[in-house]
Design an enzyme around this catalytic site. Structure first.
Site, PDB file in Angstrom:
ATOM      1  N   CYS A 202       0.828  -1.217   0.000  1.00 32.48           N
ATOM      2  CA  CYS A 202       0.000   0.000   0.000  1.00 32.48           C
ATOM      3  C   CYS A 202       0.855   1.256   0.000  1.00 32.48           C
ATOM      4  CB  CYS A 202      -0.905   0.021   1.227  1.00 32.48           C
ATOM      5  SG  CYS A 202      -2.042  -1.359   1.263  1.00 32.48           S
ATOM      6  N   PHE A 203       2.070   1.131   0.521  1.00 30.85           N
ATOM      7  CA  PHE A 203       2.937   2.301   0.635  1.00 30.85           C
ATOM      8  C   PHE A 203       4.219   2.135  -0.177  1.00 30.85           C
ATOM      9  CE2 PHE A 203       0.483   1.791   4.566  1.00 30.85           C
ATOM     10  CZ  PHE A 203      -0.211   2.990   4.574  1.00 30.85           C
TER      11      PHE A 203
END
EC number: 2.3.2.26
Length: 776
Positions: A744-745
């Protein structure tokens, strides 16, 4: 039979506005305004020779500069000066860039006296002066004698007029060659003459330029024969036009070519496509450099004022459009479509170009958006994002006005598309939310997982995309079939009563484009071709969507074995009916049941023969890629366009839509290294040095696995590796542990391994045995 080449005419504008059904009425008038899109740099080189003089600012002054007092050919004549009609500002001038039809060609009777030229009788063909062998022998003699007279005389004669050019370079000076299949030009001779030209003394090079000026002056009336087209075809390949000192002449050559009628352009396009890859690429690069240096001249004094040469860029763009069309007619293309990109355009105000294209309709104002093939996909992404941002702002502003008018307190949530979903009901909740909030699809996306704390700063949105795509494309879900041979997904042909989940996938792809999310989706190229068929939602709901012309090559991208079998059928030399024993009936398995379909009425009783096998293959391919999945793909199409309802979509090629959705497959790990951020590590730490030594030494397949492990996709965003915002964090755990990724990051958590061997071993195990969803 040749393939027809047509370019949209200003008289027949494309309808290029896309809108959701409820918005469509209000935008009908705007659609009609848009002008058509025509379907399709290096720095300046040094002077012509070491003794080259200063640059020439105008065409007429150039004539004076290069004209000697008297030429040996005493009976040759040329006008003392050239008077062109007054040139309006580029924003007011009818664009040469658009298709110029026969009715737009200047009538000699109606023209001003400035533009009129005497109508000459049909030319008498001069005798061919030399053969290729003769010319090469003359050049060889120069090396020993140093006497350039024979070579000088050849150039002087050849470039003095269009008939002389034809006499020199036509394979047979007396033959007509009035066919698109063969220009009649001896390409080997043209290449030899031009390759030698730049190595000749300056006086010979000036002689050639003077001859070109004379030729263009005589032909300003417009070409009348295919010999004139051949002359333009030869002159356009002149390498002298790489030099800015020749740009005034080059511009007038481009203008005369740009203003030819459609039938003449048709011939030129087919002649262009028969050039060698090297010569074709040189033409494209020369035109791109011409545009770049006119936009951003290193020395502005080199060129006439913009107000006096505003037609330069439109003329060059039109000729580039002809080359782009020629490139698209060749399979495979002579050069990649990306070679037509002009990176200089990334530095101009593209939104002004876009708004000019959108707002001024057929007012004949030039815009680069009429020629999207020269705009890079990165620049197109900027246009799409800014256009979508403007749409989001307008929608949010209207929501705010509505709230205030009803005396309700404004809420910041009205500015976003807020999604609240449960992890246990991800698909159904997402579908319900998107259906209820159809009017908010163009707002900024924010996701909340029910029962979980957390503020969506981008990570939750990406996680929602990753999990949803992962679930929908799972084989057990049944919506898509994964083809191992081609490594791509395709639409399942099962029939059902509700295709809303296919619409959801289309919405997801549209949201990904507007929210700059790269999706790990593997659709074949023909999917994106169908997605732009048509590129806007038709106002008539009865018009089919997602239907495009397909071939065996398209089928090969999905089902290579079947495509190979059909190709063998087409090339079979025996009796097809007896050897294959097939009919115009095909079979498909649906939920374990074999169903039959006729490709045409009574197909089960029509045998496939040598005479009708092409029809069979075409119908079968069309059935598999269009008809059998029509309802599924139509739902997918409407879902995508409900979000991407923008005229900017008209600027994209199918390949570019794929890049915007899925990213580019071209990896540059050195660029990733330069843009990586560190948390707990410094880039000089030993573990980090080990990491990059290992990664840069990986083969491509392992580099892709690493990217997929850390970001959820093995592709690169349009903006390049820097757009990933890749981060390596220190994981204070045992060095016996494997690396952990937070997709997600775009974050990799790396333990402080003490040796390169240990790091390499653990990293390979981690990226090879994980799907990359380190979601915590």
């Amino acid at each position: 039979m040749s393939e027809a080449v047509r370019v949209p005419s200003p008289a027949t504008p494309l309808v290029v506005a896309a809108a959701a059904p409820e918005e469509r009425k209000g935008k009908e008038s705007e659609r009609e305004k848009l002008p058509p899109i025509v379907s399709a740099g290096a720095g300046a080189t040094a002077g012509l020779d070491r003794g080259a003089k200063g640059q020439i600012s105008t065409f007429s002054s150039f004539i004076s500069a290069v004209s000697p007092k008297k030429e040996a050919a005493e009976n040759r004549s040329s006008p003392a000066h050239l008077v062109f009609p007054n040139i309006k500002n580029v924003r007011d001038q009818p664009p040469i860039c658009l298709d110029v039809r026969q009715k737009q060609r200047t009538s000699m009777d109606a023209s001003s006296s400035e533009m009129k030229a005497p109508v000459l009788p049909e030319p008498i063909h001069p005798i061919q002066p030399k053969t290729v062998k003769d010319f090469q022998e003359d050049v060889e003699k120069v090396k020993s004698s140093g006497d350039w007279k024979a070579v000088h005389d050849f150039y002087l004669t050849t470039f003095d007029s269009f008939p002389e050019l034809n006499a020199a370079f036509k394979k047979d000076a007396t033959a007509s060659f009035n066919t698109i299949e063969d220009s009649g030009i001896n390409a080997k001779f043209v290449n030899a003459v031009y390759d030698t030209l730049l190595n000749t003394p300056q006086d010979i090079q000036k002689t050639v330029l003077k001859g070109i000026i004379n030729s263009l002056l005589r032909e300003w009336k417009g070409p009348r024969t295919k010999d004139d087209l051949r002359a333009y075809f030869v002159l356009l390949q002149n390498p002298q036009f790489n030099n800015t000192s020749t740009y005034v002449i080059y511009a007038h050559l481009l203008r005369q070519i740009a203003t030819l009628v459609e039938a003449d352009h048709h011939f030129l396009v087919h002649w262009f496509k028969r050039l060698s890859q090297k010569r074709f690429k040189q033409l494209v690069e020369r035109l791109l450099q011409f545009i770049s240096l006119r936009l951003f001249p290193a020395k502005p004094e080199e060129f006439p004022p913009v107000t006096k040469c505003s037609w330069w860029i439109p003329s060059a763009a039109k000729v580039l459009a002809l080359l782009n069309t020629a490139n698209n007619l060749v399979h495979p293309p002579l050069i990649p479509y990306t070679d037509f990109y002009n990176s200089t355009l990334d530095h101009i105000d593209l939104m002004e170009e876009y708004h000019t294209w959108q707002n001024f309709g057929n007012s004949h104002r030039f815009s680069f958006c009429q020629y999207p093939f020269v705009i890079s996909v990165a620049a197109k992404k900027i246009i799409i994002q800014r256009d979508s941002e403007q749409q989001m702002i307008n929608i949010a502003r209207q929501s705010l006005v509505d709230k205030v008018s009803r005396r309700q307190r404004p809420d910041m949530n009205m500015l976003f598309l807020n999604m609240k979903v449960r992890r246990t009901h991800l698909v159904s909740d997402s579908l319900d939310e998107l259906t209820r909030k159809r009017a908010d699809l163009k707002k900024k996306l924010k996701v909340t997982f029910v029962g979980e704390a957390g503020l969506d700063m981008g990570g939750l949105t990406k996680e929602w995309f990753l999990l949803l795509i992962r679930q929908i494309f799972h084989p057990d879900y049944g919506m898509f079939t994964y083809h191992k041979d081609s490594h791509c997904h395709w639409f399942s042909s099962f029939k059902c009563d509700n295709y809303s989940e296919f619409r959801l996938v289309g919405i997801l792809m549209g949201l990904a484009v507007y929210n700059s999310i790269t999706l790990d989706i593997r659709f074949p190229p023909c999917c994106y071709k169908k997605l732009l068929s048509p590129p806007i939602i038709p106002s008539d709901q009865n018009i089919p969507v997602g239907i495009c012309s397909v071939t065996v090559d398209d089928l090969c991208q999905i089902m290579p074995e079947l495509a190979h079998g059909l190709s063998e059928l087409l090339s079979h030399e025996g009796n097809v009916e007896e050897d294959f024993y097939s009919t115009f009936q095909v079979f498909q398995e649906e939920f374990g049941i074999i169903k039959s379909y006729n490709l045409k009425p009574g197909g089960d009783k029509i045998s496939v023969t040598n005479q009708n096998r092409k029809e069979y293959v075409q119908l079968y391919t069309d059935f598999l890629l269009n008809k059998s999945i029509y309802k599924q793909f139509a739902a997918f199409y409407y879902g995508f366009h409900s979000v991407c309802a923008s005229n900017a979509l008209m600027l994209l090629r199918p390949e570019e839509v794929e890049i915007l959705v899925c990213g580019s497959p071209d990896l540059d790990m050195h660029a990733l290294q330069r843009s990586t951020q560190y948390d707990g590590y410094a880039k000089t730490d030993l573990t980090i040095k080990y990491f990059w030594d290992v990664v840069l030494g990986f083969p491509l397949d392992l580099q892709k696995k690493l990217l997929h492990f850390t970001t959820g996709s093995d592709r690169v965003p349009v903006g390049g590796m820097a757009d990933l915002n890749f981060k390596i964090s220190k994981n204070e755990t045992s060095t016996n542990c494997l690396p952990v990724a937070h997709t997600c990051f775009n974050q990799l958590c790396l333990p402080p391994y003490k040796s390169k061997k240990d790091l390499k071993q653990k990293l390979i195990i981690g990226i090879s045995n994980s799907e990359g969803f380190g979601l915590e």
